[in-house]
Design a protein around this motif. Structure first.
Motif, PDB file in Angstrom:
ATOM      1  N   ALA A 263     -21.940  45.774 -53.654  1.00  0.00           N
ATOM      2  CA  ALA A 263     -21.241  44.649 -54.278  1.00  0.00           C
ATOM      3  C   ALA A 263     -20.945  43.549 -53.257  1.00  0.00           C
ATOM      4  CB  ALA A 263     -19.943  45.138 -54.924  1.00  0.00           C
ATOM      5  N   VAL A 264     -20.554  43.932 -52.055  1.00  0.00           N
ATOM      6  CA  VAL A 264     -20.243  42.941 -51.016  1.00  0.00           C
ATOM      7  C   VAL A 264     -21.494  42.172 -50.607  1.00  0.00           C
ATOM      8  CG1 VAL A 264     -19.508  42.680 -48.619  1.00  0.00           C
ATOM      9  CG2 VAL A 264     -18.219  44.154 -50.145  1.00  0.00           C
ATOM     10  N   ILE A 265     -22.618  42.875 -50.451  1.00  0.00           N
ATOM     11  CA  ILE A 265     -23.866  42.199 -50.070  1.00  0.00           C
ATOM     12  C   ILE A 265     -24.295  41.220 -51.162  1.00  0.00           C
ATOM     13  CG2 ILE A 265     -26.279  42.506 -49.466  1.00  0.00           C
ATOM     14  CD1 ILE A 265     -25.588  45.300 -48.470  1.00  0.00           C
ATOM     15  N   VAL A 266     -24.252  41.659 -52.409  1.00  0.00           N
ATOM     16  CA  VAL A 266     -24.642  40.784 -53.523  1.00  0.00           C
ATOM     17  C   VAL A 266     -23.726  39.573 -53.589  1.00  0.00           C
ATOM     18  CG1 VAL A 266     -24.863  40.627 -56.029  1.00  0.00           C
ATOM     19  CG2 VAL A 266     -25.662  42.669 -54.842  1.00  0.00           C
ATOM     20  N   LEU A 267     -22.433  39.777 -53.402  1.00  0.00           N
ATOM     21  CA  LEU A 267     -21.478  38.668 -53.415  1.00  0.00           C
ATOM     22  C   LEU A 267     -21.807  37.661 -52.321  1.00  0.00           C
ATOM     23  CD1 LEU A 267     -18.846  37.284 -54.327  1.00  0.00           C
ATOM     24  CD2 LEU A 267     -17.619  38.803 -52.742  1.00  0.00           C
ATOM     25  N   ALA A 268     -22.116  38.151 -51.125  1.00  0.00           N
ATOM     26  CA  ALA A 268     -22.413  37.254 -50.005  1.00  0.00           C
ATOM     27  C   ALA A 268     -23.642  36.400 -50.293  1.00  0.00           C
ATOM     28  CB  ALA A 268     -22.621  38.076 -48.733  1.00  0.00           C
ATOM     29  N   PHE A 269     -24.692  37.009 -50.798  1.00  0.00           N
ATOM     30  CA  PHE A 269     -25.907  36.239 -51.096  1.00  0.00           C
ATOM     31  C   PHE A 269     -25.678  35.265 -52.246  1.00  0.00           C
ATOM     32  CE2 PHE A 269     -28.396  39.657 -48.887  1.00  0.00           C
ATOM     33  CZ  PHE A 269     -29.016  38.815 -47.976  1.00  0.00           C
ATOM     34  N   ASN A 270     -24.889  35.641 -53.232  1.00  0.00           N
ATOM     35  CA  ASN A 270     -24.600  34.736 -54.343  1.00  0.00           C
ATOM     36  C   ASN A 270     -23.786  33.528 -53.881  1.00  0.00           C
ATOM     37  OD1 ASN A 270     -25.975  36.233 -56.225  1.00  0.00           O
ATOM     38  ND2 ASN A 270     -24.178  37.289 -57.006  1.00  0.00           N
TER      39      ASN A 270
END
Length: 287
Positions: A263-270
């Protein structure tokens, strides 16, 4: 330290960072922290990620094992740190390969048009109509599972998407006045592409690549979850989720922490993608 003593590259990076909107800066900072964690994994992880400890099977979190232990007594925190390295490497590699391949294909299709566009776009359209996960599973079934194959599968999924974005941007730039001026001066097509088309059409591609990187994390996790991506004993976030599904009610920490990492990785890229969209894609070429 004076301003003149600071290397030009460092100054450019700082300026680029503060040129981004606040949300994108937050995404960059998160990604930088995650990359540092992966690079320093041997120093940050307190235990061997593959070390089995029968005395700590499904043991809860404590000071020595902040994320608890899994069904084999392995330290979940250490495995999560190393899994971040695996997952981020696959994501960055797949998006980079797809972008580098899409840049010349999309630029040529948009600038030249005609039969060149048809030759490039029609095969890519055939890839685009196939469901993403089915396309990846098909490639892995032919070649075999593994991290490298998973990265290539994700790159193959993203190639037609990025190529179409680059084609649309190049098509717009190709009819701009400064491009017509370059042709009037007698510049070759290669010179026009290098000096005008590629620099001015690159923004939407970068935006789309950043957004797709977040989805690549989920695809990689899905493939590993199904046993088609990273293979044991190498830690992977999707593989950890697969291994912990049978003990979810007994030891939820086995699933929670890898899931939070995704979730943190996806949030960062978004966050990064939305910021780049605001700066580099004001015409909304990226949907």
């Amino acid at each position: 330290m004076t301003a003149k003593s600071i290397p030009a590259g460092v100054t450019a990076v700082v300026r680029a960072f503060f040129w981004l909107p606040r949300s994108a800066r937050a995404g960059v900072l998160i990604l930088v922290v995650l990359v540092i964690v992966t690079l320093l994994a041997p120093l940050i992880a307190p235990h061997d990620p593959n070390a089995i400890d029968p005395t700590r099977v499904l043991a809860g979190p404590d000071l020595g094992h902040p994320f608890g232990a899994d069904a084999l007594g392995r330290d979940v925190f250490s495995r999560t740190v190393y899994a971040l390295r695996t997952s981020l490497a696959i994501v960055f590699a797949s998006v980079a390969v797809a972008s580098l391949a899409a840049l010349p294909l999309g630029t040529a299709a948009g600038y030249f048009g005609g039969w060149v566009d048809q030759v490039i776009s029609r095969p890519l359209d055939m890839l685009l109509v196939l469901p993403a996960l089915l396309l990846a599973i098909t490639l892995i079934a032919i070649v075999g599972p593994g991290s490298i194959v998973a990265a290539l599968a994700i790159a193959l999924i993203y190639l037609p998407i990025l190529a179409r974005v680059q084609r649309a941007a190049s098509l717009v730039v190709a009819h701009a006045g400064f491009v017509e001026g370059g042709r009037a001066r007698g510049w070759s097509s290669f010179a026009v592409l290098r000096r005008h088309v590629v620099p001015n059409a690159l923004g939407p591609l970068l935006v789309q690549a950043a957004i797709l990187a977040g989805f690549a994390v989920q695809i990689e996790a899905s493939l590993s979850f199904l046993g088609l991506g990273t293979q044991p004993p190498t830690p992977s976030l999707g593989l950890m989720l697969s291994e912990g599904r049978d003990v979810l009610t007994q030891a939820p920490w086995v699933e929670i922490f890898p899931g939070l990492a995704i979730a943190v990785i996806v949030l960062a890229f978004n966050l990064l993608g939305d910021g780049l969209r605001h700066r580099l894609d004001p015409q909304g070429m990226v949907s």
